[in-house]
Design a protein around this motif. Structure first.
Motif, mmCIF file in Angstrom:
data_model
loop_
_atom_site.group_PDB
_atom_site.id
_atom_site.type_symbol
_atom_site.label_atom_id
_atom_site.label_comp_id
_atom_site.label_asym_id
_atom_site.label_seq_id
_atom_site.Cartn_x
_atom_site.Cartn_y
_atom_site.Cartn_z
ATOM 1 N N ALA A 1 -0.659 -81.825 -16.439
ATOM 2 C CA ALA A 1 -1.429 -82.928 -17.004
ATOM 3 C C ALA A 1 -0.520 -84.136 -17.130
ATOM 4 C CB ALA A 1 -1.987 -82.561 -18.376
ATOM 5 N N VAL A 2 -1.128 -85.300 -17.324
ATOM 6 C CA VAL A 2 -0.375 -86.501 -17.693
ATOM 7 C C VAL A 2 -0.782 -86.844 -19.118
ATOM 8 C CG1 VAL A 2 -0.077 -88.978 -17.285
ATOM 9 C CG2 VAL A 2 -0.059 -87.377 -15.361
ATOM 10 N N ARG A 3 0.230 -87.009 -19.957
ATOM 11 C CA ARG A 3 0.055 -87.426 -21.347
ATOM 12 C C ARG A 3 1.141 -88.466 -21.632
ATOM 13 N NH1 ARG A 3 -3.677 -84.575 -20.381
ATOM 14 N NH2 ARG A 3 -4.533 -82.864 -21.588
ATOM 15 N N TRP A 4 0.808 -89.497 -22.363
ATOM 16 C CA TRP A 4 1.792 -90.505 -22.774
ATOM 17 C C TRP A 4 2.636 -91.001 -21.593
ATOM 18 C CZ3 TRP A 4 1.388 -85.741 -25.372
ATOM 19 C CH2 TRP A 4 0.576 -85.790 -26.501
ATOM 20 N N ASN A 5 1.976 -91.238 -20.456
ATOM 21 C CA ASN A 5 2.617 -91.763 -19.248
ATOM 22 C C ASN A 5 3.741 -90.875 -18.728
ATOM 23 O OD1 ASN A 5 1.011 -94.211 -19.071
ATOM 24 N ND2 ASN A 5 2.082 -94.806 -20.940
ATOM 25 N N SER A 6 3.568 -89.582 -18.849
ATOM 26 C CA SER A 6 4.541 -88.611 -18.334
ATOM 27 C C SER A 6 3.810 -87.351 -17.888
ATOM 28 C CB SER A 6 5.549 -88.220 -19.422
ATOM 29 O OG SER A 6 6.332 -89.314 -19.804
ATOM 30 N N PRO A 7 4.277 -86.709 -16.812
ATOM 31 C CA PRO A 7 3.692 -85.427 -16.425
ATOM 32 C C PRO A 7 4.154 -84.328 -17.385
ATOM 33 C CG PRO A 7 5.405 -86.070 -14.880
ATOM 34 C CD PRO A 7 5.279 -87.167 -15.866
ATOM 35 N N PHE A 8 3.236 -83.439 -17.722
ATOM 36 C CA PHE A 8 3.526 -82.297 -18.582
ATOM 37 C C PHE A 8 3.197 -81.024 -17.824
ATOM 38 C CE2 PHE A 8 3.809 -85.385 -21.806
ATOM 39 C CZ PHE A 8 4.317 -84.807 -22.964
ATOM 40 N N THR B 1 8.382 -81.786 -19.658
ATOM 41 C CA THR B 1 7.864 -83.084 -19.237
ATOM 42 C C THR B 1 9.020 -83.865 -18.634
ATOM 43 O OG1 THR B 1 6.685 -85.076 -19.958
ATOM 44 C CG2 THR B 1 8.208 -84.095 -21.545
ATOM 45 N N PHE B 2 8.718 -84.900 -17.865
ATOM 46 C CA PHE B 2 9.789 -85.802 -17.422
ATOM 47 C C PHE B 2 9.304 -87.233 -17.463
ATOM 48 C CE2 PHE B 2 8.170 -83.965 -13.386
ATOM 49 C CZ PHE B 2 7.902 -85.090 -12.623
ATOM 50 N N HIS B 3 10.261 -88.154 -17.458
ATOM 51 C CA HIS B 3 9.992 -89.567 -17.705
ATOM 52 C C HIS B 3 11.047 -90.403 -16.989
ATOM 53 C CE1 HIS B 3 8.068 -92.522 -20.468
ATOM 54 N NE2 HIS B 3 9.226 -93.140 -20.395
ATOM 55 N N CYS B 4 10.631 -91.506 -16.377
ATOM 56 C CA CYS B 4 11.566 -92.391 -15.676
ATOM 57 C C CYS B 4 12.235 -93.372 -16.636
ATOM 58 C CB CYS B 4 10.836 -93.220 -14.616
ATOM 59 S SG CYS B 4 10.236 -92.274 -13.231
ATOM 60 N N PHE B 5 13.519 -93.492 -16.507
ATOM 61 C CA PHE B 5 14.299 -94.529 -17.175
ATOM 62 C C PHE B 5 14.991 -95.333 -16.083
ATOM 63 C CE2 PHE B 5 13.519 -91.647 -20.596
ATOM 64 C CZ PHE B 5 13.425 -92.473 -21.712
ATOM 65 N N THR B 6 15.586 -96.448 -16.428
ATOM 66 C CA THR B 6 16.170 -97.343 -15.434
ATOM 67 C C THR B 6 17.157 -96.627 -14.514
ATOM 68 O OG1 THR B 6 15.891 -99.211 -16.932
ATOM 69 C CG2 THR B 6 17.428 -99.508 -15.094
ATOM 70 N N LYS B 7 18.076 -95.847 -15.081
ATOM 71 C CA LYS B 7 19.146 -95.259 -14.275
ATOM 72 C C LYS B 7 19.034 -93.754 -14.076
ATOM 73 C CE LYS B 7 22.362 -98.909 -15.300
ATOM 74 N NZ LYS B 7 23.701 -99.292 -15.649
#
Length: 147
Positions: free
Chosen positions: A66-73, A84-90
């Motif tokens: 699923a996607v929750r809070w702009n992140s895949p779970f 879950t994972f989330h993109c950061f700048t680096k």
């Protein structure tokens, strides 16, 4: 003559990238929203996101997405979300929601004493064997409740 509608159809519109380049994807269940998130990940992060998703599915074919809070779970039915994972700048931040219970625990601590992170940077090798072991362990633990 009718004026042309200059707005792109929803299917063609590219998701907005939030702070750090994280895609803004609407909440949704299943593989479709997760694939939309991965397709919108910027630059090198898209390939890593695709590899992560493939590794998770290969290791745990019964995984729910699923996607929750702009992140895949990712989770197991009846047990809850475990990753879950989330993109950061680096880097990409992979969060094991009960990572403190994994052996060995993922390397980066969180404010939440149960959560541990793995940061993946560009051109950094991914220890897939270790990730697979963490995935198998995490899937057996009670996770965060599914919505």
């Amino acid at each position: 003559m009718m004026p042309r509608d200059k707005a792109k159809p929803a299917a063609e519109a590219k998701p907005k990238l939030l702070s750090g380049g994280n895609p803004q994807i609407p909440k949704g269940d299943g593989d479709g929203p997760v694939q939309a998130y991965i397709a919108a990940m910027p630059e090198w992060k898209q390939d890593v996101g695709r590899r992560l998703d493939e590794l998770i599915v290969r290791t745990l074919p019964e995984v729910r997405k699923a996607v929750r809070w702009n992140s895949p779970f990712y989770g197991i039915e009846g047990q809850g979300w475990f990753l879950t994972f989330h993109c950061f700048t680096k880097y990409i931040k992979v969060a094991f929601l009960n990572g403190a219970s994994l052996e060995p625990p993922p390397p980066v601590a969180s404010k939440d004493p149960n959560t541990r992170y793995l940061h993946i940077h560009q051109d950094e090798p991914i220890d897939e064997a270790q990730l697979e072991e963490w995935l198998r362990q995490a899937a057996r633990l009670p996770g965060e409740r599914m919505f």
